[in-house]
Design a protein around this motif. Structure first.
Motif, PDB file in Angstrom:
ATOM      1  N   LEU A   1      -0.742  -6.275  -5.223  1.00 22.98           N
ATOM      2  CA  LEU A   1      -1.780  -7.206  -5.657  1.00 22.98           C
ATOM      3  C   LEU A   1      -3.075  -6.864  -4.930  1.00 22.98           C
ATOM      4  CD1 LEU A   1      -2.567  -9.816  -7.203  1.00 22.98           C
ATOM      5  CD2 LEU A   1      -1.899 -11.085  -5.140  1.00 22.98           C
ATOM      6  N   PRO A   2      -4.081  -6.325  -5.656  1.00 22.16           N
ATOM      7  CA  PRO A   2      -5.344  -5.958  -4.986  1.00 22.16           C
ATOM      8  C   PRO A   2      -5.989  -7.173  -4.328  1.00 22.16           C
ATOM      9  CG  PRO A   2      -5.226  -5.003  -7.179  1.00 22.16           C
ATOM     10  CD  PRO A   2      -4.087  -5.978  -7.073  1.00 22.16           C
ATOM     11  N   ASN A   3      -6.541  -6.932  -3.161  1.00 23.63           N
ATOM     12  CA  ASN A   3      -7.227  -7.993  -2.429  1.00 23.63           C
ATOM     13  C   ASN A   3      -8.571  -8.270  -3.101  1.00 23.63           C
ATOM     14  OD1 ASN A   3      -8.599  -9.596  -0.494  1.00 23.63           O
ATOM     15  ND2 ASN A   3      -7.305  -8.729   1.124  1.00 23.63           N
ATOM     16  N   ALA A   4      -8.793  -9.538  -3.411  1.00 25.63           N
ATOM     17  CA  ALA A   4     -10.035  -9.900  -4.119  1.00 25.63           C
ATOM     18  C   ALA A   4     -11.271  -9.529  -3.309  1.00 25.63           C
ATOM     19  CB  ALA A   4     -10.020 -11.388  -4.435  1.00 25.63           C
ATOM     20  N   ALA A   5     -11.147  -9.518  -1.976  1.00 29.40           N
ATOM     21  CA  ALA A   5     -12.299  -9.221  -1.127  1.00 29.40           C
ATOM     22  C   ALA A   5     -12.713  -7.760  -1.221  1.00 29.40           C
ATOM     23  CB  ALA A   5     -11.982  -9.589   0.326  1.00 29.40           C
TER      24      ALA A   5
ATOM     25  N   ASN B   1      -8.560   7.751  -8.952  1.00 29.02           N
ATOM     26  CA  ASN B   1      -7.730   7.157  -9.997  1.00 29.02           C
ATOM     27  C   ASN B   1      -6.298   7.676 -10.021  1.00 29.02           C
ATOM     28  OD1 ASN B   1      -9.887   5.594 -11.077  1.00 29.02           O
ATOM     29  ND2 ASN B   1     -10.706   7.471 -12.020  1.00 29.02           N
ATOM     30  N   THR B   2      -5.959   8.473  -9.065  1.00 32.99           N
ATOM     31  CA  THR B   2      -4.604   9.028  -9.071  1.00 32.99           C
ATOM     32  C   THR B   2      -3.590   7.908  -8.807  1.00 32.99           C
ATOM     33  OG1 THR B   2      -5.477  11.096  -8.181  1.00 32.99           O
ATOM     34  CG2 THR B   2      -3.080  10.768  -8.077  1.00 32.99           C
ATOM     35  N   GLU B   3      -2.564   7.857  -9.676  1.00 31.94           N
ATOM     36  CA  GLU B   3      -1.509   6.846  -9.503  1.00 31.94           C
ATOM     37  C   GLU B   3      -0.523   7.304  -8.436  1.00 31.94           C
ATOM     38  OE1 GLU B   3      -1.096   3.929 -10.792  1.00 31.94           O
ATOM     39  OE2 GLU B   3      -2.709   3.901 -12.271  1.00 31.94           O
ATOM     40  N   PRO B   4      -0.024   6.352  -7.662  1.00 31.07           N
ATOM     41  CA  PRO B   4      -0.387   4.929  -7.662  1.00 31.07           C
ATOM     42  C   PRO B   4      -1.681   4.688  -6.906  1.00 31.07           C
ATOM     43  CG  PRO B   4       1.400   5.338  -6.121  1.00 31.07           C
ATOM     44  CD  PRO B   4       1.141   6.643  -6.803  1.00 31.07           C
ATOM     45  N   ILE B   5      -2.468   3.729  -7.401  1.00 35.41           N
ATOM     46  CA  ILE B   5      -3.785   3.452  -6.848  1.00 35.41           C
ATOM     47  C   ILE B   5      -3.687   3.023  -5.389  1.00 35.41           C
ATOM     48  CG2 ILE B   5      -5.818   1.987  -7.042  1.00 35.41           C
ATOM     49  CD1 ILE B   5      -5.562   4.142  -9.189  1.00 35.41           C
ATOM     50  N   ILE B   6      -2.663   2.251  -5.065  1.00 30.03           N
ATOM     51  CA  ILE B   6      -2.553   1.760  -3.689  1.00 30.03           C
ATOM     52  C   ILE B   6      -2.357   2.920  -2.716  1.00 30.03           C
ATOM     53  CG2 ILE B   6      -0.044   1.363  -3.892  1.00 30.03           C
ATOM     54  CD1 ILE B   6      -0.399  -1.025  -2.015  1.00 30.03           C
TER      55      ILE B   6
ATOM     56  N   TYR C   1      -8.566  -0.902  -0.200  1.00 33.44           N
ATOM     57  CA  TYR C   1      -7.466  -1.729  -0.732  1.00 33.44           C
ATOM     58  C   TYR C   1      -7.035  -2.792   0.276  1.00 33.44           C
ATOM     59  CZ  TYR C   1      -3.817  -2.431  -4.245  1.00 33.44           C
ATOM     60  OH  TYR C   1      -3.060  -2.924  -5.267  1.00 33.44           O
ATOM     61  N   GLY C   2      -7.026  -2.399   1.541  1.00 35.92           N
ATOM     62  CA  GLY C   2      -6.652  -3.327   2.593  1.00 35.92           C
ATOM     63  C   GLY C   2      -6.919  -2.715   3.940  1.00 35.92           C
ATOM     64  N   PRO C   3      -7.152  -3.530   4.941  1.00 32.32           N
ATOM     65  CA  PRO C   3      -7.458  -2.998   6.274  1.00 32.32           C
ATOM     66  C   PRO C   3      -6.250  -2.319   6.896  1.00 32.32           C
ATOM     67  CG  PRO C   3      -7.184  -5.377   6.361  1.00 32.32           C
ATOM     68  CD  PRO C   3      -7.145  -5.003   4.910  1.00 32.32           C
TER      69      PRO C   3
ATOM     70  N   GLN D   1      -0.782  -7.079  -0.233  1.00 30.19           N
ATOM     71  CA  GLN D   1       0.161  -8.080  -0.738  1.00 30.19           C
ATOM     72  C   GLN D   1       0.863  -7.568  -1.993  1.00 30.19           C
ATOM     73  OE1 GLN D   1      -1.995 -11.810  -1.279  1.00 30.19           O
ATOM     74  NE2 GLN D   1      -1.204 -12.558   0.682  1.00 30.19           N
ATOM     75  N   MET D   2       2.077  -8.071  -2.181  1.00 29.73           N
ATOM     76  CA  MET D   2       2.854  -7.787  -3.394  1.00 29.73           C
ATOM     77  C   MET D   2       3.003  -9.090  -4.172  1.00 29.73           C
ATOM     78  SD  MET D   2       3.859  -4.514  -3.336  1.00 29.73           S
ATOM     79  CE  MET D   2       5.383  -4.378  -4.270  1.00 29.73           C
ATOM     80  N   GLN D   3       2.746  -9.012  -5.468  1.00 29.06           N
ATOM     81  CA  GLN D   3       2.892 -10.177  -6.328  1.00 29.06           C
ATOM     82  C   GLN D   3       4.292 -10.190  -6.938  1.00 29.06           C
ATOM     83  OE1 GLN D   3       0.397 -10.288  -9.793  1.00 29.06           O
ATOM     84  NE2 GLN D   3       0.407 -12.520  -9.859  1.00 29.06           N
TER      85      GLN D   3
END
Length: 951
Positions: free
Chosen positions: A303-307, A322-327, A392-394, A408-410
């Motif tokens: 789940l991408p961080n909205a910030a 854009n290479t998968e996976p984006i994370i 994506y995240g710190p 985070q994972m949804q």
């Protein structure tokens, strides 16, 4: 330039000193144009006013294209953003995951070339994932003390080459786990949250699980298997094998493409029902797609961080990240960029000069000359804030194995109906890390997505332990079903029961059948019923603690039928004897009448002589019959004849009657007793010594195994004894010691087993009972040998069957499970709890003493019982018949004398011819005649003078 900044002044002074050293060095080498070289260096350093050169050795493994692409994007980003002031001199090394020697040669070659070109690496950027290649890089950097940032997979202790590094080394040998190494930790969280007891974890090449085998579910009471996803055509077989291992909770760590393959295969196997739970976990951003007919899947994706969404969008649009996976792409990009920035700051702060300038070549390394990097705290600089926002995240840099990117994972519940997504329900989120809890919206919805713990139970129908009952929840009822229900309440599981023919017997080839086979081949989880614990069974399956007392083998026979007769007292003597007694009675009565009539000393011939006697008895034929009859009773016959000859006849009759009565009484008691002692079989020995009664156990039963093995053991003992006796090597003395007249080895079971095979073994319990009931008597027919509980129940529910003899070969009953199954310990705990609560005793009371099918049979007579009414009731019938005959006789007498016999009527009238004395005499006679009792008066014999009816 030196007037611009005090830092540049310090830099230029350092360069001047370097120029002096270079001048001396190159003059010796004959280089005259050292000034040109210095000017070049000077212009390069002067350009450092805006740009810092960083020498980087980038080490990657084949197939990790995501990291390669992220590096290219980072390099492009640095070029387009001059404000960062970073210029990277990059050297790439690519190696194979499974080859270490070639990889090490490539590393040393590149490293030595960098040293030669005086571009010593400031940083080794390691994006190898796992395997020998990754360990080679760790060993290389640790040996040469090269500052390294690694994105290899593994938690604390998994990086073997960095496992024992010292505290100063941990500051510059940094490992940060990629998202694909952290995402599997969600499985541990779900397992703990849902209390899952078994799990099958399938993964593809987008995840590395080599190091997770021991750590993922460590210290969690969950039986699990971690296995890679096989080729598409092999997935159904793979899932089938996992199901045979009793795994019903499936976790798929894979790309969406491979998740679809697994789900489609599961749908083809009908694995989407309440018995299974499916969890799909991926790094991709898309949604689940499959051709499932009716499936509900728990789906977890990043789940991408909205910030940081704006930053991520910019990187995707502008820099083609854009290479998968984006994370994963975002992680590698941030890791590379922040590592470059950290190195730049280390150099800018002067830390590098003090700690990072000493290098040795691979060839110079001898194991003891590792360069010192004291004070080079790369970890601190990675944790410092900078102007570059996370994509994506710190990054959280703590220690090797515990550092990762925060994300985070949804979690959603996805329903698929007819191959299309039906509905999607948001369940909550999971934050990356170790032992992090789920943040759920509705815990009940999450609980509904778990697989019901449904155990497959296989059994053999055998009342009262288990029998079919369509009204019951599981289709079966009985002692064992109630026991299993109570265990299920403790352990929280459900069950399905199927029936097989027998509990299991091993053939000559070591193959099993019945319940044992089902457990061995993983088609069942529990073997339930009156199953005996046997050594050979314990070699292939496991048993719980016993839930029932020791149960042996006993004999079932037809209940002896004691013949009853109301006139059984008449059967004491044969019919001929009774006829002779009757003939003697009439003959003696007739003879006594003859003697009394013709003897001159009898009463009827000497009335005057005996007129003064108190007892006057005339022995006519009627009186003789009465006398002889009553003489046989305790009442006695009354007055005896007066004549000597009659008394001799009476005495002879008395003697005859005494002997007959004494003999009759003695024989009657013996006859009734012997009729109740008709029990020819009382033990197994009695059964083995006779031949009229056939006997056998059920085919493929534990009882059959017992007798067959006992016969085989006797046969082996015989062979041993025979070999000893016929051994020619024995001396005469030794041979004499073996010489015995009697057969030293018993052949009891050998003969019995042979008799059983000749009689034929019943195929089922109904067949055995029918053969027992078909027995002609207790001394001829068929006897069934089986478990004492089975025979006890048959006796309990049938009044024509009985147990015979004591139990032998006693063994406990227990619940069977697969070998090595965790159910053994769980069931042991539950059974002991029930035992302590006395629940097992209540079950025995319910299914034995209070069994609804229990028959209230008439008590069987034994030797201590009295004579039953069925055998002596004829005596009462004799009384009633006698009384009835007396009543009929009375009525006949009354009728005869009143209506049938003509009475003589005498009218008394005055006649002149009669004197007064004659009148009085006539009146007296008339009055006496009115009394019927005077009819026996001899003076009125044959003078019936009843008056007319008017009297």
């Amino acid at each position: 330039y030196v007037t611009h900044d005090r830092i540049l002044l310090h830099l230029y002074l350092s360069m001047f000193l370097a120029y002096a050293r270079l001048h001396r060095k190159y003059r010796k080498m004959g280089v005259e144009k050292i000034g040109v070289i210095f000017l070049a260096l000077l212009f390069e350093y002067c350009d450092g006013q805006t740009t810092q050169n960083i020498n980087v050795m980038f080490v990657n493994e084949e197939g990790n294209g995501v990291a390669e692409k992220a590096l290219d994007v980072a390099m492009t980003y640095l070029k387009k953003n001059n404000k960062l002031g970073i210029n990277v001199d990059l050297r790439r090394v690519v190696g194979n995951r499974t080859e270490s020697n070639a990889f090490l040669e490539s590393l040393c070659s590149t490293y030595n070339s960098m040293l030669t070109s005086e571009t010593s690496p400031h940083l080794v950027l390691d994006t190898t994932m796992t395997g020998l290649g990754s360990e080679t890089v760790k060993s290389f950097t640790q040996a040469l003390a090269l500052p390294t940032v690694s994105a290899s997979f593994g938690q604390e202790g998994d990086l073997r080459q960095w496992r024992n590094i010292n505290e100063s080394e941990t500051d510059y040998l940094i490992q940060i786990s990629p998202p694909a190494d952290i995402i599997p930790e969600i499985i541990r969280t779900i397992v703990l949250n849902q209390n899952i007891t078994n799990a099958a974890i399938l993964y593809d090449d987008s995840f590395v699980m080599d190091h997770k085998y021991k750590s993922l579910l460590q210290n969690v009471a969950t039986r699990h298997i971690i296995t890679p996803i096989k080729e598409t055509n092999q997935i159904p077989e793979q899932l089938t094998q996992l199901r045979k291992l009793d795994l019903v909770n499936y976790f798929i760590l894979a790309s969406l493409k491979n998740i679809k393959k697994v789900l489609d295969a599961a749908d083809g196997l009908n694995y989407f029902n309440r018995k299974f739970a499916w969890h799909a976990i991926t790094q991709d951003d898309g949604d689940i797609k499959c051709i499932c007919r009716n499936a509900t899947i728990m789906f977890a994706k990043p789940l991408p961080n909205a910030a940081y969404q704006d930053r991520l969008g910019t990187m995707q649009r502008t820099y083609q990240l854009n290479t998968e996976p984006i994370i994963a792409s975002a992680f590698y990009f941030d890791l590379i960029l922040h590592s470059f920035i950290a190195i730049k700051e280390i150099i800018s702060d002067g830390t590098w000069k003090n700690a990072g300038t000493n290098y040795i070549t691979c060839d110079d390394y001898n194991g003891n000359n590792v360069p010192k990097r004291t004070g080079l705290d790369l970890k601190r600089y990675l944790n410092k804030e900078n102007l570059e926002s996370p994509t994506y995240g710190p990054l959280s840099v703590v220690s090797n194995g515990l550092s990762y990117m925060e994300f985070q994972m949804q979690l959603t519940s996805v329903g698929v109906r007819g191959g299309a997504s039906d509905k999607s329900l948001n369940l909550g989120t999971w934050s990356s890390g170790f032992d992090n809890n789920l943040t759920l919206i509705d815990t009940q919805v999450m609980a509904n997505l778990t697989a019901d713990v449904v155990y497959r139970v296989v059994t053999v129908v055998q009342k009262p332990f288990i029998f079919r009952d369509e009204t019951a929840r599981a289709g079966f009822s009985g002692y064992c079903v109630d026991l299993l229900e109570k265990i299920a309440e403790i352990l929280k599981f459900d069950y399905e029961i199927t029936e097989v023919d027998n509990f299991g017997v091993m053939d000559e080839n070591g193959k099993w059948n019945g319940v044992v086979k089902e457990l061995m081949e993983k088609r069942a989880d529990i073997g339930l019923g009156s199953m005996s614990v046997m050594a050979e069974r314990e070699n292939v399956i496991d048993f719980t603690v016993p839930y029932y007392d020791l149960v042996g083998i006993t004999i079932l026979m037809k209940l002896p039928e004691t013949p009853t007769s109301l006139f059984k007292f008449l059967t004491v003597l044969e019919n001929e004897v009774w006829l002779c007694i009757l003939a003697a009675y009439f003959f003696t009565s007739f003879l006594m009448w003859i003697f009394d009539r013709w003897s001159p000393y009898s009463y009827q011939n000497n009335r005057e002589k005996y007129k003064d006697d108190e007892e006057k008895r005339e022995f006519n034929l009627k009186e003789c019959l009465w006398f002889c009859m009553t003489s046989l009773t305790p009442q006695g016959g009354g007055e005896a004849p007066k004549n000597l000859s009659g008394r001799l006849v009476a005495a002879t009759w008395w003697l005859f009657g005494f002997i007959i009565i004494a003999s009759y009484t003695a024989n009657l008691a013996a006859f009734l007793t012997v009729s109740r002692l008709d029990t020819p079989i009382e033990s197994l020995d009695d059964l083995s010594k006779q031949y009229k009664i056939q006997y056998a156990p059920l085919n493929s039963s534990s009882t059959q195994t017992y007798f067959e093995r006992m016969a085989n053991i006797e046969s082996r003992f015989y062979e041993i004894w025979k070999d000893m006796s016929l051994n020619d090597s024995l001396s005469e003395v030794e041979r004499a010691k073996l010489a015995v007249w009697d057969y030293p080895v018993s052949d009891k079971y050998t003969k019995m087993w042979q008799a059983m095979k000749e009689a034929g073994l019943p195929s089922n319990m109904a067949d055995a009972v029918d053969r027992v009931r078909a027995s002609k008597s207790s001394s001829e027919g068929f006897a069934f040998l089986g478990d004492a509980t089975d025979i006890r129940y048959l006796e309990l529910t049938n009044c024509d069957l009985t147990r015979v003899g004591e139990e032998f070969s006693r063994k406990p009953y227990a619940i069977a499970v697969q070998q090595g199954s965790p159910l053994k310990d769980q069931f042991n705990t539950a059974i002991l709890q029930l035992l302590n609560r006395r629940e097992l005793e209540r079950l025995k009371e319910k299914w034995w003493n209070k069994n609804p099918e229990k028959k209230n049979c008439d008590k069987v007579e034994d030797q201590s019982d009295g004579i039953s009414i069925q055998n002596i009731g004829g005596v009462f019938i004799v009384i009633f018949v006698g009384i009835g005959l007396a009543c009929v006789t009375l009525a006949f007498e009354y009728w005869w004398y009143k209506y049938r016999k003509n009475s003589k009527i005498i009218d008394i009238r005055e006649t002149p011819n009669l004197h007064q004395g004659e009148k009085a005499k006539m009146n007296k006679k008339h009055i006496n005649l009115l009394d019927p009792r005077s009819l026996d008066n001899p003076t009125h014999k044959n003078k019936s003078v009843y008056p007319r009816s008017r009297f």
